[in-house]
Design a protein around this motif. Structure first.
Motif, PDB file in Angstrom:
ATOM      1  N   GLY A  83       0.801  -1.320  -0.030  1.00 56.73           N
ATOM      2  CA  GLY A  83      -0.055   0.200  -0.040  1.00 56.73           C
ATOM      3  C   GLY A  83       0.836   1.224  -0.107  1.00 56.73           C
ATOM      4  O   GLY A  83       1.991   1.285   0.240  1.00 56.73           O
ATOM      5  N   PRO A  84       0.107   2.299  -0.234  1.00 51.74           N
ATOM      6  CA  PRO A  84      -1.073   2.521  -0.458  1.00 51.74           C
ATOM      7  C   PRO A  84      -1.251   2.298  -1.878  1.00 51.74           C
ATOM      8  O   PRO A  84      -0.729   2.678  -3.067  1.00 51.74           O
ATOM      9  CB  PRO A  84      -1.451   3.985  -0.207  1.00 51.74           C
ATOM     10  N   ARG A  89       4.521   2.565  -1.382  1.00 51.64           N
ATOM     11  CA  ARG A  89       5.227   3.843  -0.719  1.00 51.64           C
ATOM     12  C   ARG A  89       4.919   3.903   0.853  1.00 51.64           C
ATOM     13  O   ARG A  89       5.571   4.617   1.509  1.00 51.64           O
ATOM     14  CB  ARG A  89       4.639   5.113  -1.401  1.00 51.64           C
ATOM     15  N   PHE A  90       4.194   2.880   1.588  1.00 46.11           N
ATOM     16  CA  PHE A  90       4.114   2.863   3.094  1.00 46.11           C
ATOM     17  C   PHE A  90       5.891   2.462   3.425  1.00 46.11           C
ATOM     18  O   PHE A  90       5.938   2.342   4.782  1.00 46.11           O
ATOM     19  CB  PHE A  90       3.197   1.721   3.483  1.00 46.11           C
ATOM     20  N   ASP A  91       6.512   1.655   2.831  1.00 48.01           N
ATOM     21  CA  ASP A  91       7.698   1.239   3.164  1.00 48.01           C
ATOM     22  C   ASP A  91       8.988   1.501   2.036  1.00 48.01           C
ATOM     23  O   ASP A  91       9.010   0.836   1.061  1.00 48.01           O
ATOM     24  CB  ASP A  91       7.553  -0.295   3.133  1.00 48.01           C
ATOM     25  N   ALA A 128       0.257  -8.391   8.436  1.00 45.34           N
ATOM     26  CA  ALA A 128      -0.967  -8.411   7.604  1.00 45.34           C
ATOM     27  C   ALA A 128      -2.314  -8.684   8.362  1.00 45.34           C
ATOM     28  O   ALA A 128      -3.271  -9.199   7.815  1.00 45.34           O
ATOM     29  CB  ALA A 128      -0.861  -9.764   6.764  1.00 45.34           C
ATOM     30  N   GLY A 129      -2.076  -8.627   9.704  1.00 47.23           N
ATOM     31  CA  GLY A 129      -3.273  -9.105  10.454  1.00 47.23           C
ATOM     32  C   GLY A 129      -4.233  -8.016  10.157  1.00 47.23           C
ATOM     33  O   GLY A 129      -4.055  -6.793   9.889  1.00 47.23           O
ATOM     34  N   PRO A 133      -4.154  -2.385   7.037  1.00 45.68           N
ATOM     35  CA  PRO A 133      -4.202  -0.953   6.227  1.00 45.68           C
ATOM     36  C   PRO A 133      -3.028  -0.835   5.368  1.00 45.68           C
ATOM     37  O   PRO A 133      -3.103  -0.023   4.389  1.00 45.68           O
ATOM     38  CB  PRO A 133      -4.230  -0.093   7.281  1.00 45.68           C
ATOM     39  N   THR A 134      -2.161  -1.519   5.629  1.00 42.21           N
ATOM     40  CA  THR A 134      -0.516  -1.325   4.759  1.00 42.21           C
ATOM     41  C   THR A 134      -0.669  -2.396   3.457  1.00 42.21           C
ATOM     42  O   THR A 134       0.435  -2.230   2.570  1.00 42.21           O
ATOM     43  CB  THR A 134       0.824  -1.578   5.497  1.00 42.21           C
ATOM     44  N   ASP A 135      -1.654  -3.247   3.352  1.00 45.47           N
ATOM     45  CA  ASP A 135      -1.725  -4.160   2.384  1.00 45.47           C
ATOM     46  C   ASP A 135      -0.538  -5.154   2.398  1.00 45.47           C
ATOM     47  O   ASP A 135       0.289  -5.165   1.248  1.00 45.47           O
ATOM     48  CB  ASP A 135      -1.976  -3.704   0.946  1.00 45.47           C
TER      49      ASP A 135
END
Length: 342
Positions: A83-84, A89-91, A128-129, A133-135
């Motif tokens: 994500g997003p 770009r979350f990481d 991933a729980g 929200p981070t997919d």
């Protein structure tokens, strides 16, 4: 000393707590880095252990991506955060302007072997729980569903799918023994199970070698976490359902989860993070929902009833104690029974 024939290894950390790195550093009396050297493994770069930073680190990644530096094994620690909206770009990998998702997809095809270190990299794990929200996902699995960041059809240059050294964190021996087998070029598709886990640990159950096995055999169960009895019936232990030789090899010099008084949470299994209440055993009609692998429910119920009826008083008493309340005394229980008859 390294040579051009060294087996090269690149380790990257994605959505990770760093626990897998902490685990592998315990490996071997001389330390993990020395053990790598002894097997002819050259560590190209590790974000926590290598001296190269900034421009030097970026140069190493660039050479590998362009094919100028041979890459034998790419090891990824942590979930891949897509994500997003698929951008990753979350990481972001600091200083590169690119996401870890992008780097993983760029470097994996360059490697002879692609290895997921830990359940996060293997199956998505804790990041991933739900609601995720981070997919987050694993390299080739999202929980039990094949696909992940690299896709179901991905194969490394050796022809293998991703090798999943699952566990949260995996035992340092699992990591090093897998790397050693890869470096010796003696690791094949026959050495992994259906979830890509090395069979060196996946052909065992965490239950094997458990110090509480006598209590399990007699179904003498603990009801509180400080008690010595079997943890399966009431306290959610999944050792009879989880792969791993956790109770057959020492962790940090000795011990295991169940030996320390904690239940097995099946951390080597895809989707373990979705468990509701790790210290509670779900039941239907008083029968645990999660039964030992390959055991029909009717067999378990019949054996459990028989075992409980034959439980020695010593075992029953010790199961509900936080210490050995009664030690074994050959013949004592037989004599006690004779006295009762009088």
């Amino acid at each position: 000393m390294t040579t051009g024939n060294d087996f090269t290894l690149l380790w990257l950390q994605a959505g990770s707590c760093g626990g897998c790195t902490m685990s592998v550093l315990e490996r071997g009396g001389a330390g993990w880095l020395e053990e790598l050297r002894r097997f002819g493994v050259r560590l190209l770069w590790h974000p926590s252990l290598s001296e190269e930073t900034g421009e030097e680190a970026r140069a190493i990644l660039g050479r590998v991506e362009r094919g100028e530096e041979r890459l034998d094994a790419l090891l990824i620690e942590g979930s891949v955060l897509r994500g997003p909206e698929g951008t990753g770009r979350f990481d972001m990998l600091a200083g590169t302007g690119r996401s870890m998702f992008d780097w993983v997809r760029a470097l994996a095809p360059r490697a002879d072997y692609c290895v997921a270190v830990g359940s996060c990299a293997a199956f998505g794990g804790v990041p991933a729980g739900a609601p995720d929200p981070t997919d987050a996902c694993g390299l080739q699995f999202s929980a039990t569903e094949i696909g992940g960041a690299l896709g179901a059809d991905f194969r490394s240059r050796s022809g293998l799918p991703v090798v999943n050294i699952s566990g949260c964190a995996p035992h340092p021996g699992w990591i090093m023994e897998t790397v050693a087998a890869l470096a010796l070029r003696c690791f094949t598709a026959a050495d992994i199970d259906a979830f890509g886990r090395p069979r060196l640990f996946a052909d065992h159950l965490a239950h094997h070698g458990c110090s509480r096995n006598e209590f399990y055999e007699f179904k003498a169960s603990a009801e509180d976490v400080f008690e010595r009895g079997c943890l399966m019936e009431h306290l959610g232990c999944k050792a009879t359902q989880a792969v791993g030789d956790c109770n057959q090899r020492a962790w940090n010099g000795g011990g295991s989860c169940t030996q320390a008084g904690s239940t097995c949470i099946a951390c080597t299994s895809p989707g373990f993070e979705a468990t509701r209440g790790f210290h509670h055993t779900p039941k239907i009609g008083g029968i645990p929902v999660g039964l030992p692998l390959d055991m029909p429910k009717a067999w378990f119920v019949a054996l459990a009833a028989l075992s409980k009826s034959a439980t020695p008083a010593r075992v029953r008493e010790n199961a509900r104690s936080d210490r050995v309340a009664r030690g074994p005394a050959p013949g004592a229980e037989k004599r006690a029974g004779a006295e009762k008859k009088k």
